[in-house]
Design a protein around this motif. Structure first.
Motif, PDB file in Angstrom:
ATOM      1  N   LEU A 104       0.836  -1.204   0.000  1.00  0.00           N
ATOM      2  CA  LEU A 104       0.000   0.000   0.000  1.00  0.00           C
ATOM      3  C   LEU A 104       0.869   1.251   0.000  1.00  0.00           C
ATOM      4  CD1 LEU A 104      -2.664   1.630   0.437  1.00  0.00           C
ATOM      5  CD2 LEU A 104      -2.345   1.233   2.901  1.00  0.00           C
ATOM      6  N   ARG A 105       1.884   1.266   0.870  1.00  0.00           N
ATOM      7  CA  ARG A 105       2.755   2.439   0.945  1.00  0.00           C
ATOM      8  C   ARG A 105       3.392   2.748  -0.403  1.00  0.00           C
ATOM      9  NH1 ARG A 105       5.487   5.550   4.547  1.00  0.00           N
ATOM     10  NH2 ARG A 105       7.459   6.446   3.824  1.00  0.00           N
ATOM     11  N   TYR A 106       3.988   1.727  -1.015  1.00  0.00           N
ATOM     12  CA  TYR A 106       4.697   1.958  -2.264  1.00  0.00           C
ATOM     13  C   TYR A 106       3.745   2.353  -3.389  1.00  0.00           C
ATOM     14  CZ  TYR A 106       9.348   0.677  -0.649  1.00  0.00           C
ATOM     15  OH  TYR A 106      10.569   0.677  -0.009  1.00  0.00           O
ATOM     16  N   SER A 107       2.512   1.871  -3.340  1.00  0.00           N
ATOM     17  CA  SER A 107       1.549   2.264  -4.376  1.00  0.00           C
ATOM     18  C   SER A 107       1.186   3.737  -4.276  1.00  0.00           C
ATOM     19  CB  SER A 107       0.280   1.404  -4.268  1.00  0.00           C
ATOM     20  OG  SER A 107      -0.499   1.769  -3.132  1.00  0.00           O
ATOM     21  N   LEU A 108       1.394   4.335  -3.086  1.00  0.00           N
ATOM     22  CA  LEU A 108       1.022   5.736  -2.854  1.00  0.00           C
ATOM     23  C   LEU A 108       2.225   6.669  -2.753  1.00  0.00           C
ATOM     24  CD1 LEU A 108      -1.774   5.232  -0.154  1.00  0.00           C
ATOM     25  CD2 LEU A 108      -2.097   5.905  -2.539  1.00  0.00           C
ATOM     26  N   LEU A 109       3.433   6.167  -2.941  1.00  0.00           N
ATOM     27  CA  LEU A 109       4.613   6.987  -2.668  1.00  0.00           C
ATOM     28  C   LEU A 109       4.683   8.245  -3.531  1.00  0.00           C
ATOM     29  CD1 LEU A 109       7.628   4.649  -1.878  1.00  0.00           C
ATOM     30  CD2 LEU A 109       6.201   5.992  -0.340  1.00  0.00           C
ATOM     31  N   LYS A 110       4.313   8.135  -4.791  1.00  0.00           N
ATOM     32  CA  LYS A 110       4.389   9.341  -5.626  1.00  0.00           C
ATOM     33  C   LYS A 110       3.297  10.335  -5.263  1.00  0.00           C
ATOM     34  CE  LYS A 110       7.151   7.534  -9.371  1.00  0.00           C
ATOM     35  NZ  LYS A 110       7.367   7.365 -10.824  1.00  0.00           N
ATOM     36  N   HIS A 111       2.178   9.845  -4.781  1.00  0.00           N
ATOM     37  CA  HIS A 111       1.167  10.765  -4.240  1.00  0.00           C
ATOM     38  C   HIS A 111       1.687  11.439  -2.983  1.00  0.00           C
ATOM     39  CE1 HIS A 111      -2.519  12.439  -2.632  1.00  0.00           C
ATOM     40  NE2 HIS A 111      -2.382  11.697  -1.555  1.00  0.00           N
ATOM     41  N   TYR A 112       2.315  10.648  -2.106  1.00  0.00           N
ATOM     42  CA  TYR A 112       2.879  11.191  -0.864  1.00  0.00           C
ATOM     43  C   TYR A 112       3.914  12.272  -1.198  1.00  0.00           C
ATOM     44  CZ  TYR A 112       2.712  10.105   4.165  1.00  0.00           C
ATOM     45  OH  TYR A 112       2.451  10.122   5.519  1.00  0.00           O
ATOM     46  N   TYR A 113       4.768  11.963  -2.160  1.00  0.00           N
ATOM     47  CA  TYR A 113       5.797  12.918  -2.555  1.00  0.00           C
ATOM     48  C   TYR A 113       5.173  14.186  -3.138  1.00  0.00           C
ATOM     49  CZ  TYR A 113      10.465  14.309  -4.145  1.00  0.00           C
ATOM     50  OH  TYR A 113      11.660  14.954  -4.326  1.00  0.00           O
ATOM     51  N   THR A 114       4.092  13.999  -3.869  1.00  0.00           N
ATOM     52  CA  THR A 114       3.380  15.145  -4.444  1.00  0.00           C
ATOM     53  C   THR A 114       2.888  16.085  -3.353  1.00  0.00           C
ATOM     54  OG1 THR A 114       2.706  13.892  -6.406  1.00  0.00           O
ATOM     55  CG2 THR A 114       1.379  15.816  -5.828  1.00  0.00           C
ATOM     56  N   LEU A 115       2.414  15.532  -2.235  1.00  0.00           N
ATOM     57  CA  LEU A 115       1.938  16.373  -1.137  1.00  0.00           C
ATOM     58  C   LEU A 115       3.038  17.284  -0.622  1.00  0.00           C
ATOM     59  CD1 LEU A 115      -0.244  13.856   0.950  1.00  0.00           C
ATOM     60  CD2 LEU A 115      -1.011  15.539  -0.738  1.00  0.00           C
ATOM     61  N   PHE A 116       4.266  16.767  -0.536  1.00  0.00           N
ATOM     62  CA  PHE A 116       5.383  17.589  -0.075  1.00  0.00           C
ATOM     63  C   PHE A 116       5.704  18.694  -1.084  1.00  0.00           C
ATOM     64  CE2 PHE A 116       5.830  14.255   2.970  1.00  0.00           C
ATOM     65  CZ  PHE A 116       6.579  14.776   4.020  1.00  0.00           C
ATOM     66  N   LEU A 117       5.695  18.349  -2.363  1.00  0.00           N
ATOM     67  CA  LEU A 117       5.970  19.365  -3.375  1.00  0.00           C
ATOM     68  C   LEU A 117       4.847  20.391  -3.448  1.00  0.00           C
ATOM     69  CD1 LEU A 117       7.409  17.080  -6.195  1.00  0.00           C
ATOM     70  CD2 LEU A 117       8.683  18.682  -4.766  1.00  0.00           C
ATOM     71  N   LYS A 118       3.639  19.944  -3.308  1.00  0.00           N
ATOM     72  CA  LYS A 118       2.482  20.841  -3.357  1.00  0.00           C
ATOM     73  C   LYS A 118       2.512  21.838  -2.202  1.00  0.00           C
ATOM     74  CE  LYS A 118      -2.585  20.665  -3.069  1.00  0.00           C
ATOM     75  NZ  LYS A 118      -3.734  19.742  -2.832  1.00  0.00           N
ATOM     76  N   GLY A 119       3.000  21.392  -1.022  1.00  0.00           N
ATOM     77  CA  GLY A 119       3.020  22.263   0.146  1.00  0.00           C
ATOM     78  C   GLY A 119       3.984  23.424   0.025  1.00  0.00           C
ATOM     79  N   ARG A 120       4.999  23.273  -0.813  1.00  0.00           N
ATOM     80  CA  ARG A 120       5.990  24.331  -1.041  1.00  0.00           C
ATOM     81  C   ARG A 120       6.570  24.851   0.271  1.00  0.00           C
ATOM     82  NH1 ARG A 120       5.888  24.950  -6.367  1.00  0.00           N
ATOM     83  NH2 ARG A 120       7.534  26.520  -6.296  1.00  0.00           N
TER      84      ARG A 120
END
Length: 916
Positions: free
Chosen positions: A639-655
């Motif tokens: 589950l974690r690995y299936s969502l990792l790019k989404h998780y990473y997106t949250l960090f980039l989105k937060g700026r």
């Protein structure tokens, strides 16, 4: 904005205040009306506070600076003498720039005799800060200030292992090596970080934050109706930010003022394995091989002090950890490697000799190099204020990296921690401690039962008097107040009267040691060309998020520690370090299969996911605890690995601002149930989209989950758990081997990936399955939206910095269903977005009023041209799946239309994830 009150301040709080207080003697307001300076004079008869070494300061000055319409600063300083202030230099928070005032949302009222200050929110007349009738002490070695509380709804003041909401009690703030220590509301349960910051919810539902910018040892006494601050050095420097009813928006402003946090490298989102006690390279390789054989992903291997020669920094045990063999093994298994470095530099090493030649170590009060004790024995500590210190540290790391390449660094024991109190130049290690290296010859997979185990803190002779009490140092004797609930201020750390290069004492710099070491380490990586470094530090302070990351330290292996990890991560996200996690399965003590299965269910969703445990404990690698843990680990790490790019997106989105792992009330601040402790501390959100309701108690699979008023779907099968009409309580049964209950909020799209065959984060490709949780719009259509990072190379840290952190590499994804027509648009968020193509394999549509199935065509407009893609539409019990053959490439952006027919097909059944 400023109002002078003629009404005398209430003077009835304590005998000290009735006889000893400050009165205003004059004040001035600048020409712009945004800064006021109030000179105050001591009006009491006492000439010192408790001890003659701490004379009362006769003249103090209140400075009130209006920074913006919702931000102000209050300073209390000595009118005649410069006192210690936290430097206004990077990476410490700089003073916010003054913005143009138009209509401030606050009013500042002050009374001259006795002097009192009050900050009020204009719209509700609620008190933000009020010293009326409160005790005020300003002496040479002790200062105290209090404020009344308009409401008791308080969060923050860390670091500590505790529930998120504070309760009345005594809270200490000062970085300290306190393993396995959980807060109980009494002095001295402070952990590794310096965060005198709190979030307060007012009765109206509005929020505000207060940041006391100090590095002093600090005791904060939380009463039901007031807050009391006690410090032993420095000044009072409060920064207030007033928000509205959206706490997340307010926290974003706080993070901007503290300094925006940095984005971790993508590889660090993978799964990490560590242990104190991996005795050689062969054992490390065995760990890597066993993960692969068990079908468990693994991305990063860590070594604790075992890899060093006699536990000395910048040395390597060439026999057990030949650098070439270790580096070759890491490459052969496609892993990353992170070693530990402690803060103390061992006496007698080349690193120590180099430090002495450059004169970079902290000096004691007599001007000699200060000596303390850590794992290797006698050690010195780097003085980070010395102009040669950063270059010295960088040179040492460069030399280490040439011999033993590493991908990131773990810096530990940097509170700084010492195994003696103060300075111990004549100490010799006891026999037991000198022999304990023999334990490393035992098999790592078995619990070590040798009598020659290493001490957590090597036995150091304590100086005791005839009453069997610890002998008090002269430094402590001269203190009118010893904070942290201690008898001796120099407890388990270096002497606080030690002197730094800049002339200030360790008392002033202690809390910032970990931050400054992280800054020096960050400088090394930047000089080496790595603009997105991975640095994990145990000791942190306000501003650390700008340069490094953190974990919750030496936790225990128990369900209580499992539960407290959730609010602990809430607090650290609030403090500005969102990339954080707790040691999965616990560090101190033996874990067990039930605990570890539950922990991986939660830990798989930590931003930073690492399994690490103690020398003494049984092995707790996820493959070592039986079939139940193994099954739970496979499911949840997949589950974690299936969502990792989404998780990473949250960090980039937060700026660089905002929380990632957050309490649910941050998204639903008006829902009073979310402030109930059992809900507040046991459910969490990942961004705005996902909510987890884990099982956190022993011997029960029952979870009572609370769903705020919104549309909520099971992330796994699209079943509706709340239709949005009102909030609901639901009962869940969560088996030990199952995935953590995870729910997707209506109106959002989550890009996920196939992870069934992924063993390393590098195995993730650019193919995505979009999970679309539809929600009714006002125009009677259904809609959802999301974002996805699409850099050209997500592993190129310099490219990601340029294109994503400093630029924008996010795709905007918008879905809309009107009648039988589905429209999907995937485009760059801005005209100048730096995006690369992704492949859309399929869509899952949650929340369709009717469930079509069959086959059709997707009409895709791409770069001005229309193309048809064969679309297989499959109906499941709670959702519709659209699969595209071949997958659709977004290129620079697409607009897609699909007609959904209603042909009736037999339902396909999903396996049960958890049941009602």
């Amino acid at each position: 904005v400023f109002k002078k009150s003629t009404k005398p301040a209430f003077r009835a709080f304590g005998s000290w205040h009735r006889k000893n207080y400050y009165k205003g003697i004059n004040y001035s307001v600048d020409s712009e009306g945004r800064n006021v300076s109030i000179e105050c004079q001591y009006a009491g008869r006492k000439i010192y506070y408790r001890r003659k070494s701490s004379p009362i300061i006769s003249n103090i000055r209140f400075e009130i600076i209006l920074l913006s319409n919702n931000n102000l600063r209050v300073r209390v300083v000595d009118s005649n003498k410069t006192r210690w202030e936290v430097p206004n230099v990077y990476p410490l928070p700089e003073t916010p720039k003054i913005k143009k005032l138009s209509d401030p949302i606050y009013t500042v009222i002050f009374c001259m005799e006795p002097f009192a200050l009050k900050i009020i929110r204009k719209s509700t007349n609620e008190t933000i800060f009020d010293t009326t009738g409160q005790r005020m002490v300003y002496s040479e070695k002790y200062i105290q200030m209090s404020t009344l509380l308009a409401s008791f709804d308080l969060y923050g003041l860390g670091e500590r292992a505790f529930q998120f909401r504070l309760v009345p009690g005594n809270y200490s703030i000062f970085p300290a090596d306190h393993p396995n220590t959980m807060e109980d509301g009494s002095f001295g349960h402070n952990l590794y970080g310096q965060y005198p910051i709190y979030l307060s919810r007012e009765k109206s539902g509005n929020f505000h934050t207060a940041f006391l910018k100090t590095s002093s040892p600090l005791d904060v006494i939380v009463h039901q109706k007031r807050l009391e601050f006690r410090a032993v050095t420095g000044i009072f420097d409060f920064h207030f930010i007033l928000g509205q009813k959206d706490p997340e928006m307010l926290v974003r402003k706080l993070h901007k003022s503290l300094g925006r946090w940095i984005v971790p490298p993508f590889w660090s989102f993978g799964y990490h394995q560590s242990r104190w006690g991996y005795r050689n390279v062969s054992v490390l390789e065995e760990v890597a091989v066993n993960h692969s054989r068990a079908g468990l992903p693994l991305d990063v291997l860590w070594t604790d002090i075992d890899y060093m020669q006699k536990k000395r920094d910048f040395t390597i045990d060439q026999k057990q950890f030949p650098p070439f063999n270790l580096s070759s093994m890491i490459k052969r298994h496609r892993l990353r490697y992170v070693p530990i470095l402690d803060a103390g530099i061992a006496v007698g090493t080349a690193a120590c000799a180099e430090g002495l030649s450059r004169d970079v170590f902290i000096k004691n009060s007599t001007g000699e190099v200060l000596t303390a004790i850590v794992w290797p024995g006698l050690t010195h500590f780097v003085d980070w204020t010395h102009p040669n210190a950063t270059k010295y540290w960088s040179d040492m790391l460069t030399a280490l990296h040439m011999i033993l390449p590493f991908d990131g660094l773990w810096i530990d024991m940097n509170e700084p921690s010492s195994f003696c109190d103060g300075e111990c130049p004549d100490w010799k290690p006891p026999r037991k401690h000198r022999k304990h290296k023999k334990n490393h010859t035992k098999n790592h997979s078995k619990k070590n039962k040798s009598k020659n185990k290493p001490e957590h803190c090597p036995a150091v002779p304590k100086k005791e008097n005839e009453d069997n009490k610890k002998e008090e140092s002269q430094f402590s004797k001269e203190m009118p107040y010893v904070p942290l609930g201690l008898e001796e201020i120099n407890t388990k750390t270096i002497s606080l009267d030690a002197v730094h290069y800049d002339g200030w004492r360790e008392l002033e710099w202690h809390s910032l040691f970990g931050l400054m070491q992280t800054a020096a380490t960050h400088s090394y990586f930047q000089t080496a060309g790595n603009r997105q470094p991975f640095i994990l530090s145990r000791s942190t302070a306000f501003g650390t998020g700008r340069i490094g990351f953190h974990w919750t330290g030496d936790n225990g292996s128990s369900f209580k520690w499992l539960r407290v990890s959730i609010p602990h991560l809430f607090s650290l996200n609030f403090f500005g370090i969102p990339f954080v996690g707790a040691d999965i399965c616990g560090f101190i003590g033996d874990t067990d299969p039930q605990l570890c299965a539950r922990w991986i269910q939660i830990g798989a969703l930590y931003p930073f996911a690492r399994n690490h445990n103690d020398w003494y404990a049984i092995s707790q690698e996820l493959y070592a605890l039986g079939d139940t843990v193994l099954e739970a680990s496979r499911a949840n790490l997949r589950l974690r690995y299936s969502l990792l790019k989404h998780y990473y997106t949250l960090f980039l989105k937060g700026r660089g601002t905002g929380t990632i792992f957050r309490p649910v009330f941050f998204s639903f601040p008006d829902d009073e149930i979310l402030y109930v402790d059992s809900v507040l501390n046991e459910q969490f959100m990942i961004g705005e989209e996902l909510m987890a309701t884990p099982a956190v108690y022993r011997n029960t699979s029952l979870v009572i989950a609370y769903f705020p008023e919104d549309r909520w779907y099971s992330f796994y099968d699209g079943s509706v758990w709340n239709n949005g009409a009102r909030s609901r309580l639901k009962r869940l049964s969560v088996p030990l081997e199952a995935k953590v209950p995870l729910f997707l909020r209506g109106g959002y799209i989550i890009p996920k990936q196939s992870a069934s065959k992924v063993r390393r984060i590098d195995d993730l490709n650019d193919c995505f399955k979009l999970v679309v949780a539809l929600k009714p719009n006002n125009d009677k259509t259904l809609g959802a939206q999301g974002v996805l990072a699409a850099p050209a190379d997500i592993f190129d840290e310099n490219l990601v910095t340029n294109d994503c952190v400093e630029g924008d590499c996010l795709l905007s994804i918008v879905a809309k269903v009107s009648g039988d027509n589905l429209t999907l648009k995937v485009v760059g968020r801005t005209v100048n977005s730096h995006i690369s193509p992704i492949q859309i394999i399929s869509l899952r549509l949650y929340g369709l009023p009717k469930l079509p199935s069959g086959a059709g065509d997707a009409l895709v407009e791409r770069d001005g041209k229309q193309e048809k893609f064969k679309t297989m539409i499959t109906r499941f019990p709670h959702y519709v799946k659209l699969r595209f053959e071949p997958p659709i490439s977004t290129c620079s952006g697409i607009s897609m239309n699909v007609t959904l027919n209603s042909v009736s097909y037999t339902h396909l059944t999903l396996p049960t994830i958890y049941s009602v």
